[in-house]
Design an enzyme around this catalytic site. Structure first.
Site, mmCIF file in Angstrom:
data_model
loop_
_atom_site.group_PDB
_atom_site.id
_atom_site.type_symbol
_atom_site.label_atom_id
_atom_site.label_comp_id
_atom_site.label_asym_id
_atom_site.label_seq_id
_atom_site.Cartn_x
_atom_site.Cartn_y
_atom_site.Cartn_z
ATOM 1 N N ILE A 246 0.822 -1.201 0.000
ATOM 2 C CA ILE A 246 0.000 0.000 0.000
ATOM 3 C C ILE A 246 0.861 1.258 0.000
ATOM 4 C CG2 ILE A 246 -1.862 1.235 1.167
ATOM 5 C CD1 ILE A 246 -2.654 -1.527 0.147
ATOM 6 N N ILE A 247 1.870 1.313 0.875
ATOM 7 C CA ILE A 247 2.761 2.461 1.000
ATOM 8 C C ILE A 247 4.210 1.971 0.928
ATOM 9 C CG2 ILE A 247 1.119 3.834 2.342
ATOM 10 C CD1 ILE A 247 2.675 3.038 4.869
ATOM 11 N N HIS B 182 -2.628 -0.197 8.628
ATOM 12 C CA HIS B 182 -1.783 -1.080 9.437
ATOM 13 C C HIS B 182 -0.928 -0.286 10.409
ATOM 14 C CE1 HIS B 182 1.401 -3.893 10.599
ATOM 15 N NE2 HIS B 182 0.559 -4.856 10.275
ATOM 16 N N GLU C 54 -0.933 -0.222 14.298
ATOM 17 C CA GLU C 54 0.392 -0.228 14.916
ATOM 18 C C GLU C 54 1.176 1.055 14.703
ATOM 19 O OE1 GLU C 54 2.478 -3.690 13.592
ATOM 20 O OE2 GLU C 54 0.860 -5.071 14.141
ATOM 21 N N VAL D 3 -5.641 -7.228 1.928
ATOM 22 C CA VAL D 3 -6.513 -8.357 2.235
ATOM 23 C C VAL D 3 -7.248 -8.103 3.546
ATOM 24 C CG1 VAL D 3 -4.961 -9.956 1.052
ATOM 25 C CG2 VAL D 3 -4.753 -9.647 3.523
ATOM 26 N N HIS E 7 -6.082 -8.790 11.007
ATOM 27 C CA HIS E 7 -6.330 -7.445 11.522
ATOM 28 C C HIS E 7 -7.779 -7.016 11.279
ATOM 29 C CE1 HIS E 7 -2.370 -6.560 12.925
ATOM 30 N NE2 HIS E 7 -1.810 -6.583 11.731
#
Length: 332
Positions: free
Chosen positions: A147-148, A214, A245, A273, A277
């Site tokens: 993503i990043i 995330h 986190e 996905v 989490h």
């Protein structure tokens, strides 16, 4: 005063350009100015940002045999893997009939668990590249489903840097969000937020969406602030980002929800996905899940438990990133 400040910024920018000779090119990446003829290896490494391309002159005589390597962290959740990672890889394959496309996972734990539970063996990126070389592939386009550009992306970049000279030519694309609209570059953040917004429910003045990222100790955690800025620019004032986190935390956004008079909250993951989490930390029934915490704070909570890879608009952005690596591989 504003004019003087702007003048100082422009002068500083011009000075940096003259010192480094760095100029913007296509949205895929940057390159040194043609006037720089004695760049040191350190300068070349420092200015190698964006989409990366490497050619090994020692292997120039090899015939072209091309492959695509798609790299992901992976997931043990079979259903979401099929709807997200597999679906994205299949979309990439559809664009390249007859081309070998390999999927590799970076998580050794996930690889081991999938093998034990499903009998499927996913290679690591290193293993996949070694196998491609053994099979006679001389050129490889590498794509990331990150993503990043955080720790996971840095790992994949390290794999590229370590193995790039094993091939006649190798390319490596950027993650979903990389460019932020710098001069001459695309705005990946806006494009991704626009794609994400296609899954937002209709919101009233007492409704909000909380997007769960995330989070990372990596400096790339700052991307979340840019995402929040873009959402506000787009008019999504009741859409807030928090992370598992990193920063901002859920505790950071709860006071904002209360200040806005929010009563109803929809949770959704900002992750490729919908794995552990999303199913447990976000939407689980345990007392410490984000859903439970918000309910204790008096909010009515619903959960949208779908990974970004299920969103057709987001999936297309990932496919476009892979296409950039492929186009760079084919470029003369």
């Amino acid at each position: 005063m504003k004019f003087k400040s702007l003048k100082k910024v422009l002068l500083a920018s011009l000075t940096l350009t003259l010192l480094l000779g760095v100029g913007a090119t296509a949205s895929a990446g940057y390159k040194l100015s043609d006037e720089v003829t004695t760049a040191t290896p350190a300068l070349l490494a420092a200015t190698e940002i964006g989409l990366k391309t490497n050619e090994n002159p020692a292997l120039a005589a090899l015939p072209n045999k091309d492959a695509i390597l798609v790299m992901s962290f992976g997931t043990t959740f079979t259903d979401t893997r099929a709807k997200t990672i597999d679906a994205t890889v299949n979309a990439i394959k559809a664009n390249h009939p007859g081309v070998k496309v390999v999927t590799a996972f970076t998580s050794h734990i996930i690889i081991d668990r999938i093998k034990a539970k499903e009998g499927i063996t996913y290679p690591t990126p290193e293993e996949a590249l070694a196998q491609l070389k053994a099979e006679g592939y001389s050129r490889v386009a590498m794509a990331s489903l990150d993503i990043i550009p955080g720790i996971e992306y840095d790992y994949k970049n390290a794999v590229y840097q370590t193995h790039k000279n094993n091939f006649k030519k190798a390319t490596f694309s950027t993650p979903l969000m990389y460019w932020q609209g710098q001069e001459g570059q695309a705005d990946d953040i806006t494009a991704t937020m626009e794609a994400l917004s296609t899954q937002f429910p209709k919101l009233g003045k007492n409704d909000a969406v909380l997007v769960m990222a995330h989070g990372t100790p990596h400096p790339a955690n700052a991307y979340y602030a840019v995402m929040q800025d873009r959402l506000e620019e787009m008019g999504h004032d009741n859409v807030l980002i928090f992370s598992v986190e990193g920063w901002p935390h859920l505790e950071t956004v709860i006071p904002k929800l209360k200040a806005k008079g929010i009563k109803n909250v929809t949770l959704m993951p900002l992750m490729m996905v919908a794995g552990d989490h999303a199913n447990n930390d976000m939407a689980g029934d345990e007392p410490d899940s984000f859903k439970s915490i918000l309910e204790k704070e008096g909010f009515k909570v619903s959960a949208y438990v779908h990974g970004l890879g299920e969103n057709p608009a987001v999936q297309k952005l990932f496919v476009d990133k892979a296409e950039q690596a492929w186009d760079a591989l084919q470029a003369k």
